[in-house]
Design an enzyme around this catalytic site. Structure first.
Site, short mmCIF file in Angstrom:
data_model
loop_
_atom_site.label_atom_id
_atom_site.label_comp_id
_atom_site.label_asym_id
_atom_site.label_seq_id
_atom_site.Cartn_x
_atom_site.Cartn_y
_atom_site.Cartn_z
CB SER A 62 30.53 0.62 -78.27
OG SER A 62 29.89 1.50 -77.24
N GLY A 63 27.73 2.31 -79.38
CA GLY A 63 26.54 2.33 -78.97
C GLY A 63 25.95 2.27 -77.57
CD GLU A 107 38.02 7.13 -81.33
OE1 GLU A 107 37.46 6.85 -80.22
OE2 GLU A 107 39.33 7.23 -81.70
#
Length: 195
Positions: free
Chosen positions: A89-90, A161
């Protein structure tokens, strides 16, 4: 086995598509930054942290000095070091804060994220964009989403991921070629004290 095969195929197909779209110039900058750093620090949370730890282990096998943020033996980051920050998401607070802290000491910051308009992105010298669904729903509707396919079998950050993990393993192969290392060289640095 039906879901195992179907999902594994979807994940690997997605990862290959995503990796092919990564900016090669940014990858070159990432490689140069790591090679020219005294120490490499890696930060992530949850499954992103696990992906980061796997990469840290391989970097150590290659002879780099590497630390995972949060381990009790991790020293202070310095200007001659770099930080690799992983967040789909940052917006993961601890990851964004680690990037800001690295900036404060003028260390280079490499980010791996699915959101290049995030808080994390503001602190980055190098950005590796992994265009995948993270914990947040897809930002832009695709034809698949419009048809009602929501990737329920790859929940939350799975695509990010897994794609990140495959990219980083590919990067290890790139380092092996660059540094002239073979598997036997990595094995020499593999742990001999194990649980």
């Amino acid at each position: 086995m039906e879901y195992v095969k179907k999902t594994a195929k979807e994940i690997t197909t997605h990862a290959i598509e995503v990796i092919e779209k990564i900016d090669a110039e940014q990858v070159s900058k990432m490689i140069d930054t790591i090679v020219n750093s005294d120490c490499v620090f890696i930060v992530g949370t949850g499954r992103s942290e696990l992906v980061g730890k796997a990469f840290a282990m391989r970097l150590m096998h290659l002879g780099f000095t590497v630390h995972v943020v949060g381990d009790v033996t991790t020293p202070a980051i310095k200007e001659a070091d770099c930080l690799i920050a992983i967040s789909g998401s940052g917006e993961t607070r601890t990851v964004a804060l680690a990037a800001e802290t690295a900036n404060e000491v003028n260390a280079k910051v490499i980010g791996i994220t699915g959101n290049i308009e995030s808080s994390l992105a503001e602190s980055l010298d190098v950005i590796i964009e992994i265009k995948s669904k993270t914990k947040q729903p897809w930002k832009h509707y695709t034809s698949k989403v419009l048809k009602g396919h929501y990737d329920d079998l790859t929940p939350m950050g799975t695509l990010f991921e897994d794609s990140t993990h495959l990219f980083l393993d590919g990067l290890i192969a790139e380092f092996m070629a660059l540094l002239g290392k073979k598997e036997i060289d990595l094995k020499r640095r593999h742990a001999i004290i194990e649980k």
